[in-house]
Design an enzyme around this catalytic site. Structure first.
Site, short mmCIF file in Angstrom:
data_model
loop_
_atom_site.label_atom_id
_atom_site.label_comp_id
_atom_site.label_asym_id
_atom_site.label_seq_id
_atom_site.Cartn_x
_atom_site.Cartn_y
_atom_site.Cartn_z
N ASP A 177 36.07 37.89 26.07
CA ASP A 177 36.18 39.33 25.85
C ASP A 177 36.82 39.63 24.50
O ASP A 177 37.71 38.91 24.04
CB ASP A 177 37.00 39.99 26.96
N HIS A 216 26.62 41.29 29.41
CA HIS A 216 28.02 40.98 29.06
C HIS A 216 28.51 39.78 29.85
O HIS A 216 29.09 38.83 29.29
CB HIS A 216 28.88 42.22 29.36
N GLU A 217 28.29 39.78 31.16
CA GLU A 217 28.74 38.66 32.00
C GLU A 217 27.91 37.41 31.74
O GLU A 217 28.42 36.29 31.79
CB GLU A 217 28.67 39.04 33.48
N HIS A 250 29.37 35.38 28.99
CA HIS A 250 30.45 34.53 29.50
C HIS A 250 29.87 33.28 30.16
O HIS A 250 30.30 32.16 29.91
CB HIS A 250 31.29 35.28 30.54
#
Length: 936
Positions: A211, A200-201, A204
């Site tokens: 998000d 998830h990170e 980014h």
């Protein structure tokens, strides 16, 4: 004469073409004593200029810092542990497990196309870990897109987060994990499996997606129904309010918004019929990939839609990210990839070799400025226990001092006295490089600071590649506009920093460059902080104020440099004590006056006054360090979004103001950008979430730079408290969890007080196809919002400029539609709103426009709005973010909820409550009857 092959590192590399491996035969090398004990002397043989360029380009391309795709695998992934983190070797194993687990999730998430192939873990120098090798160019912060393991801060606590500066699709700065997050398995219940959170990170960090949930707007209306902000809409769940005692109860509807109240939470079911999205609910077991176009919830009020033009995360990754070309052409792996390989590295005490130009063009003012700046570096910047050597070059080269450990002020002064005072001869740069190198690989991970003011008279294109391959971190300073272009490439490819410095004394650029040559370990309490750096020319008074805040004060120094005659100097402390020349040290040969404040400098405003009777230039540089070992200072980091620009994309200035990762907001931040030809521009950087700035109130101040000119350019930022309004940011939670709430984060004082900072960013290069900068249209509006009140629509946004976010646009075009996709894909086909009465305000202003549509807006209707702006040259901006508004009439009954789980839950709970009430009434009635009969 010994035939030494300085190109040993190139020769041993198996992946570099043989023509380059044999490139060493060009040189005849002779041993000399150097910084590191052994070095070489160089005489270049004749070489065709085209061959030089090809060899240089091939070698420069073979070495670079930052994450890369090697086939299907990501390599050069740097995970750096901060110096303040206590040694715990479990961290290394858990990091490996997290990345290994994440590699499996990444492989599945992107159709088996990519995985993590190699990662390097950088441990602090004080750790006594086993099986650790010497770090090369890896460092705590001078690597693009890094994963940091550092202690928690009061803004985020232990939750993982990624610091994103730029636009959708651009790489972020870093991911921050805390040791507690990694060591405490209880957090898995809050955030999900570490490998999944890592992916998830990573999305980014690497691909610049955002998000797909929104804590501020967890619910929204869609076609008259209530939806939870999520992606995809196929994620099912239930709506509850969490009471103070931790129990669950049905949600209530806010009559003002017709949405659930702030206490209402969306609880996703553990078992789902969808596998997306990792940017919405990475903690769900069933979620394993990203939302694709056909399932993307483009109406949800989340950052992904707002920042990425309502595109699906999958679309951004494959069409807009840095990896777009590779991902479109890569074929899926036929079998699962192997686990990542790991290397654990460590930096020893810092080793720095100063390579200083003493050629004829340096004689006079330049050699003096070089001495002044290098003196400042040796006295106040380089840390204790570091090793420093000094090499000079001109027609020949020599070692003024071999590596010497900085163990006392006496040692520092010994090195200062050895700095060169005269200059003559030609500019043989390769000689200087050779003298800083050894023939046995000892320079691996060491630093070279290379300063020169001119073009090389020898073959810099020939020796630069081997310097790059040596493993040293090379920072370069071009002390004139004629300094060799190879300086830029050497710094870029080795993890160093490139600076240009004018020989105009007032700019103080050379002092600023040397003051910026630090190598952070993450422990900012032991690093110098520049409070002031300014210059002026006057024949009268030169006055100013420097604010020393509570976070700094130790080792505070005021360094005043004058051009001609020793002036009168007065420095007043906040309590009124006056320091004069009798309290200061004066070096007449260096034309420098220094005041070292004993102990910890008194916090408050320090005022300085310099008086002269002759017309001359002055500079003042104020440096300090943290006042307490356990309180990091407020720091400023600044950089451009591009180090090399051809003018086709806008350039952006960034300045991050923070203390221990905690954002400092409402500060006054000014950037000065100056070309090597003397063109100077000053911009106020803003943290308003509009124009170039991605988020309001995150401590990152940004602005577009439109006045670009050909050549090399410098960047300097000044920061101070803005009229007493500057504060620390409050907590921001960025990672969604399966079961709220999260542990609370401790509160700390928000007041900052008066402070001043200056910071110098790496210089950047512009090479335009023409002689004038391009005409940029107004910037894209990114914060458009819409509201329907009765039958009136109210739109709000931040005004763009004539050129991006500067000046004033000429006009606006507003359109609306019932169909979001139509408005996004075909803005001109939307319904036009009359904007004849709308006159654009200056960039950064708040714009508002209200209007009525030509028909009554029905209950349950959702409308979509977008804006374009136009400049005087009729250049139009990109279409704004799509704002949506729904008309919901207030009433006793809430609108329907799209998730049947909520209706069923409410029904079941209601029935149970009714049954319980009936049972209670029956029981009470029966008891009363029995009691009455007994008395009868």
């Amino acid at each position: 004469m010994n035939q030494l092959y300085w190109y040993h590192s190139v020769h041993s590399s198996k992946d570099i073409p043989s023509v380059i491996r044999h490139f060493k035969l060009i040189f005849d090398l002779t041993l000399f004593k150097t910084c590191s004990g052994v070095a070489v002397h160089l005489n270049s043989a004749a070489m065709d200029s085209r061959t030089k360029f090809v060899l240089l380009w091939m070698l420069l391309s073979s070495t670079s810092t930052g994450i890369k795709l090697d086939g299907n695998g990501y390599v050069d992934v740097i995970i750096a542990i901060g110096a303040k983190v206590p040694q715990d070797d479990r961290l290394i194993d858990i990091i490996k497990d997290m990345v290994t687990e994440g590699s499996v999730y990444l492989y599945e998430a992107l159709d088996k196309k990519v995985y993590f192939k190699e990662a390097t873990i950088l441990v602090p120098s004080h750790w006594k870990s086993k099986n650790v090798t010497k770090a090369r160019t890896e460092s705590f912060e001078k690597v693009l897109s890094i994963i940091l393991i550092d202690n928690a801060n009061s803004t985020y606590g232990d939750q993982p987060y990624t610091k994103q500066y730029g636009e959708c699709g651009t790489m972020a700065e870093y991911i921050h994990f805390t040791p507690e997050y990694l060591l405490n398995d209880a957090v898995i219940q809050l955030y999900g499996l570490r490998g999944r959170v890592f992916v998830h990170e990573w999305a980014h960090l690497r691909w610049g997606v955002y998000d797909e949930y929104n804590k501020e707007k967890p619910f929204y209306h869609s076609n008259g129904r209530i939806e939870a902000t999520r992606c995809s809409k196929n994620i099912e769940g239930q709506f509850y309010e969490v009471t103070a005692g931790g129990s669950l109860q049905p949600c209530h509807i806010d009559p003002q918004t017709s949405l659930p109240t702030d206490k209402c939470k969306f609880f996703p079911d553990r078992n789902q019929n969808t596998n997306s999205s990792l940017m919405s609910l990475p903690s769900l077991d069933s979620v394993s990939t990203f939302c694709r176009k056909n399932e993307h919830n483009n109406k949800a009020p989340n950052l992904q839609n707002e920042k990425c033009d309502n595109k699906a995360t999958w679309t951004v990754i494959f069409e807009d990210s840095v990896d777009k070309d590779a991902l479109q052409t890569l074929k899926p792996l036929e079998s699962p990839p192997p686990p990542p390989s790991f290397k654990v590295v460590q930096r020893a005490q810092r080793v720095v070799c100063l390579i200083l130009d003493v050629s004829g063009s340096m004689e006079g003012a330049r050699i003096l400025q070089q001495r002044q700046a290098a003196t400042h570096f040796l006295r106040y910047i380089i840390e204790d226990q570091a090793s420093v050597g000094i090499v000079t070059f001109s027609t020949s080269a020599s070692t003024l001092r071999s590596l010497t450990i900085i163990d006392s002020d006496i040692t520092r002064e010994t090195l200062v006295q050895l700095l060169p005072k005269r200059a003559s001869g030609s500019t043989n740069m390769c000689l200087g490089l050779m003298y800083s190198m050894s023939d046995n690989g000892d320079v691996l991970g060491d630093e070279i600071i290379f300063l020169t003011d001119g073009q090389a008279t020898d073959n810099i294109a020939g020796c630069a590649p081997s310097a790059i391959q040596s493993g040293a971190i090379i920072s370069t300073i071009a002390f004139s506009n004629s300094a060799a272009q190879a300086l830029t490439e050497m710094a870029d490819k080795t993890g160093g920093i490139f600076f240009i410095a004018k020989d105009d004394m007032i700019s103080n650029q050379l002092m600023d460059a040397f003051a910026s040559l630090t190598l952070s370990t993450g422990d900012y309490t032991n690093e110098p902080v520049q409070l002031e750096s300014v210059g002026a020319r006057t024949s009268d008074w030169f006055n100013g104020t420097v604010s020393v805040d509570q976070t700094v004060g130790n080792k505070t120094s005021f360094v005043i440099i004058y051009e001609i005659r020793f002036p009168s100097i007065y420095i007043q402390s906040p309590s009124g004590s006056i320091y004069t020349q009798t309290n200061m040290s004066h070096d007449g040969l260096l034309k420098t006056v220094t005041l070292n404040i004993p102990g910890t400098a008194e916090p408050g405003d320090w005022k300085y006054s310099i008086q002269t009777t002759s017309n001359q230039a002055f500079t003042i540089t104020v440096t300090s360090q943290a006042a307490h070992d356990d309180v990091p200072p407020i720091i400023v980091k600044t950089h451009m979004n591009q180090q090399f620009s051809d003018g086709t994309k806008p350039m952006t200035v960034f300045a991050e103001v923070s203390q221990n990762y905690r954002p400092v907001i409402n500060a006054e931040v000014w950037a000065t950008l100056e070309s090597e030809t003397g063109s100077e521009h000053t911009l106020q950087l803003l943290d308003n979430g509009a124009g170039a700035d991605a988020f309001q109130g995150d401590g990152i101040y940004s602005r577009y730079f439109t006045k670009i000119v050909n050549g090399r350019n410098s960047l300097k930022v000044r920061v101070k408290n803005q009229g007493g309004q500057t504060r620390f940011a409050v907590q921001k939670n960025s990672v969604v969890q399966l079961n709220p709430p999260k542990p609370p984060v401790s509160e700390e004082p928000l007041e900052v007080g008066n402070f001043t900072r200056t910071a110098t960013g790496e210089s950047f290069v512009v090479k335009l196809s023409g002689t004038t900068p391009p005409n940029f249209p107004p910037n894209r509006i990114t914060d458009l919002s819409a509201e329907i009140q009765e039958d009136t629509v109210l739109l709000s946004w931040t005004a763009p400029g004539e050129d991006l976010d500067q000046g004033t646009a000429k006009s606006y075009e507003i359109r609306w539609s019932f169909d979001l996709d139509m408005l996004r894909n075909s803005f001109s086909n939307g319904h036009v709103v009359n904007t004849a009465a709308v006159s654009p305000h200056e960039a950064g202003s708040v714009e508002q426009h209200s209007f009525n549509l030509s028909f009554p807006i029905q209950n349950g209707t959702t409308l979509f709005f977008a804006v374009q702006s136009e400049d005087e040259q009729n250049a139009k901006s990109e279409t704004s973010n799509i704002a949506q508004a729904s008309k919901i009439l207030h009433g006793p009954k809430p609108p329907g909820v799209s998730n049947p789980g909520m209706n069923l839950t409410v029904l079941v709970i209601s029935v149970c409550v009714v049954i319980m009430v009936i049972c209670f009434i029956v029981a009470v009635t029966a008891w009363a009857v029995r009691r009455r009969n007994r008395f009868v």
